[in-house]
Design an enzyme around this catalytic site. Structure first.
Site, PDB file in Angstrom:
ATOM      1  N   HIS A 141      -9.017  -3.763  -2.279  1.00  0.00           N
ATOM      2  CA  HIS A 141      -8.067  -3.035  -1.429  1.00  0.00           C
ATOM      3  C   HIS A 141      -8.455  -1.550  -1.386  1.00  0.00           C
ATOM      4  O   HIS A 141      -8.515  -0.951  -0.314  1.00  0.00           O
ATOM      5  CB  HIS A 141      -6.647  -3.214  -1.991  1.00  0.00           C
ATOM      6  CG  HIS A 141      -5.596  -2.471  -1.234  1.00  0.00           C
ATOM      7  ND1 HIS A 141      -4.712  -3.100  -0.384  1.00  0.00           N
ATOM      8  CD2 HIS A 141      -5.272  -1.153  -1.203  1.00  0.00           C
ATOM      9  CE1 HIS A 141      -3.901  -2.186   0.140  1.00  0.00           C
ATOM     10  NE2 HIS A 141      -4.214  -0.994  -0.350  1.00  0.00           N
ATOM     11  N   GLU A 142      -8.733  -0.968  -2.551  1.00  0.00           N
ATOM     12  CA  GLU A 142      -9.096   0.454  -2.609  1.00  0.00           C
ATOM     13  C   GLU A 142     -10.480   0.698  -2.009  1.00  0.00           C
ATOM     14  O   GLU A 142     -10.693   1.688  -1.311  1.00  0.00           O
ATOM     15  CB  GLU A 142      -9.035   0.974  -4.045  1.00  0.00           C
ATOM     16  CG  GLU A 142      -7.655   0.865  -4.694  1.00  0.00           C
ATOM     17  CD  GLU A 142      -6.515   1.408  -3.850  1.00  0.00           C
ATOM     18  OE1 GLU A 142      -6.708   2.414  -3.130  1.00  0.00           O
ATOM     19  OE2 GLU A 142      -5.413   0.829  -3.890  1.00  0.00           O
TER      20      GLU A 142
ATOM     21  N   CYS B  40       0.849  -1.188   0.000  1.00  0.00           N
ATOM     22  CA  CYS B  40       0.000   0.000   0.000  1.00  0.00           C
ATOM     23  C   CYS B  40       0.887   1.241   0.000  1.00  0.00           C
ATOM     24  O   CYS B  40       1.867   1.305   0.748  1.00  0.00           O
ATOM     25  CB  CYS B  40      -0.894  -0.014   1.236  1.00  0.00           C
ATOM     26  SG  CYS B  40      -2.001   1.406   1.350  1.00  0.00           S
TER      27      CYS B  40
END
Length: 165
Positions: A131-132, A89
């Site tokens: 993830h986003e 990330c």
């Protein structure tokens, strides 16, 4: 507009839905700015709260030509079948952990032209989308792994930083 890093409180914040009829930003311009920040940091995804923007928006892609913008994204369905892959990330430099995610998802969102899109997302793209999407809910990949795994990943990142210093 710049990238923020953990432990900034914005990373734990669930951001607000965008009023599609009257967004308080130019979606095309915002997409370009977010893609520039993402690509200049060698990322493949960037969520609004990573740049302290209170909006359900993220971009993803690995080149200017294939980047997509997702406004008010929703996950409609996901498969029972999962995959476990390494994730990193931009807001957590040099930290990588294996995260379990659904292999396929059915999603709905608005693009930068405020056109509604419904589509199936599979494999690596599904991992990135999820993830986003997590970021927009105030959830980071740190929250998706055990404390032991997270502590080990942090130690590894710390050793890497000290070796490169």
């Amino acid at each position: 507009m710049e990238l923020i890093y953990y432990p900034n409180k914005w990373l734990d914040k669930k951001v607000k839905d965008v009023n599609i009829d009257e967004p308080n930003f130019d979606p095309v311009e915002l997409k370009q700015q977010m893609v520039d920040i993402m690509l200049s940091n060698n990322g493949i995804g960037l969520a609004a709260n990573q740049i302290q923007l209170d909006a359900q928006v993220f971009v993803m892609g690995d080149k200017e030509e294939n980047c997509t913008m997702h406004i008010n994204p929703q996950i409609l369905q996901h498969t029972e079948e999962t995959t476990i892959e390494m994730e990193g990330c931009l807001s957590f430099p040099n930290i990588y952990v294996k995260v379990k995610r659904p292999k396929e998802i059915l999603v709905k969102y608005y693009d930068e032209d405020l056109k509604e899109i419904s589509t199936k997302v599979i494999g690596y793209s599904a991992k990135c989308f999820l993830h986003e999407w997590d970021h927009l809910q105030g959830v980071t990949f740190k929250d998706r792994v055990s404390k032991l795994k997270w502590d080990m990943a942090q130690k590894k990142a710390s050793k890497l930083r000290n070796t490169n210093a």
